[in-house]
Design a protein around this motif. Structure first.
Motif, PDB file in Angstrom:
ATOM      1  N   VAL A 113       0.865  -1.182   0.000  1.00 59.36           N
ATOM      2  CA  VAL A 113       0.000   0.000   0.000  1.00 59.36           C
ATOM      3  C   VAL A 113       0.901   1.231   0.000  1.00 59.36           C
ATOM      4  O   VAL A 113       1.849   1.320   0.785  1.00 59.36           O
ATOM      5  N   VAL A 114       0.621   2.155  -0.916  1.00 63.07           N
ATOM      6  CA  VAL A 114       1.449   3.344  -1.082  1.00 63.07           C
ATOM      7  C   VAL A 114       0.577   4.587  -1.196  1.00 63.07           C
ATOM      8  O   VAL A 114      -0.621   4.494  -1.488  1.00 63.07           O
ATOM      9  N   GLU A 115       1.194   5.741  -0.998  1.00 61.59           N
ATOM     10  CA  GLU A 115       0.553   7.017  -1.292  1.00 61.59           C
ATOM     11  C   GLU A 115       1.278   7.610  -2.486  1.00 61.59           C
ATOM     12  O   GLU A 115       2.496   7.713  -2.487  1.00 61.59           O
ATOM     13  N   ARG A 116       0.506   7.975  -3.506  1.00 64.08           N
ATOM     14  CA  ARG A 116       1.051   8.589  -4.715  1.00 64.08           C
ATOM     15  C   ARG A 116       0.631  10.051  -4.744  1.00 64.08           C
ATOM     16  O   ARG A 116      -0.541  10.345  -4.535  1.00 64.08           O
ATOM     17  N   PRO A 117       1.555  10.948  -5.029  1.00 65.61           N
ATOM     18  CA  PRO A 117       1.174  12.361  -5.132  1.00 65.61           C
ATOM     19  C   PRO A 117       0.550  12.673  -6.494  1.00 65.61           C
ATOM     20  O   PRO A 117       0.714  11.929  -7.455  1.00 65.61           O
ATOM     21  N   GLY A 118      -0.181  13.773  -6.537  1.00 64.83           N
ATOM     22  CA  GLY A 118      -0.692  14.279  -7.797  1.00 64.83           C
ATOM     23  C   GLY A 118      -1.983  13.628  -8.251  1.00 64.83           C
ATOM     24  O   GLY A 118      -2.691  12.984  -7.489  1.00 64.83           O
ATOM     25  N   ALA A 119      -2.258  13.807  -9.532  1.00 65.06           N
ATOM     26  CA  ALA A 119      -3.485  13.295 -10.136  1.00 65.06           C
ATOM     27  C   ALA A 119      -3.451  11.776 -10.224  1.00 65.06           C
ATOM     28  O   ALA A 119      -2.376  11.165 -10.240  1.00 65.06           O
ATOM     29  N   ALA A 120      -4.627  11.187 -10.320  1.00 63.54           N
ATOM     30  CA  ALA A 120      -4.729   9.730 -10.445  1.00 63.54           C
ATOM     31  C   ALA A 120      -4.008   9.285 -11.720  1.00 63.54           C
ATOM     32  O   ALA A 120      -4.171   9.903 -12.765  1.00 63.54           O
ATOM     33  N   PRO A 121      -3.250   8.213 -11.635  1.00 62.96           N
ATOM     34  CA  PRO A 121      -2.534   7.718 -12.818  1.00 62.96           C
ATOM     35  C   PRO A 121      -3.413   6.873 -13.742  1.00 62.96           C
ATOM     36  O   PRO A 121      -2.941   6.386 -14.752  1.00 62.96           O
ATOM     37  N   TRP A 122      -4.688   6.715 -13.385  1.00 57.41           N
ATOM     38  CA  TRP A 122      -5.617   5.907 -14.182  1.00 57.41           C
ATOM     39  C   TRP A 122      -6.846   6.751 -14.475  1.00 57.41           C
ATOM     40  O   TRP A 122      -7.158   7.677 -13.737  1.00 57.41           O
TER      41      TRP A 122
END
Length: 131
Positions: A113-122
């Motif tokens: 489980v991770v946190e990704r910054p910015g807009a959704a990549p999908w």
């Protein structure tokens, strides 16, 4: 994304608290591992979650029917703490939790489980919230 609503901060805290949990298909507990359904259930405190599904398959309608059955409502405007249904690939549906500045999700490729910054990549298909 607008600011989280009143109850959304608990969802965000629970989602972020699961960061680092290993990825496990059908996982329902951060200590044992989570998949995207398990993370959604954990963060939103949903008691009954589906099992027996693969990483690919199913229809948008069947996924959304299960979200409604979990007493979530579709909404038009994204805010922190919302559950996002995304099209991660052909025939592959993915759930993620919107948090201020990004997304928390169970990443099968990174195996945790991770946190990704910015807009959704999908591509975001629909947005869900406990009303």
């Amino acid at each position: 994304m607008t600011a989280p609503g009143r109850g959304a901060w608990r969802v965000i805290a629970r989602a972020r608290g699961a960061i680092g949990a290993r990825f496990r298909l059908h996982g329902r507990d951060p200590e044992q591992g989570l998949d995207c359904v398990g993370l959604a259930g954990w963060a939103l405190e949903i008691g009954s979650l589906p099992t027996g599904y693969g990483l690919r398959g199913g229809t948008r309608e069947s996924v959304e029917e299960r979200l409604r059955a979990a007493e979530l409502g579709a909404v038009a405007e994204l805010r922190g703490g919302d559950l996002v249904l995304a099209a991660a690939g052909p025939g592959q549906w993915h759930l993620a939790i919107a948090v201020p500045g990004g997304w928390v999700h169970a990443d099968a490729g990174l195996r945790c489980v991770v946190e990704r910054p910015g807009a959704a990549p999908w591509p975001v298909v629909s947005i869900w919230r406990r009303e």
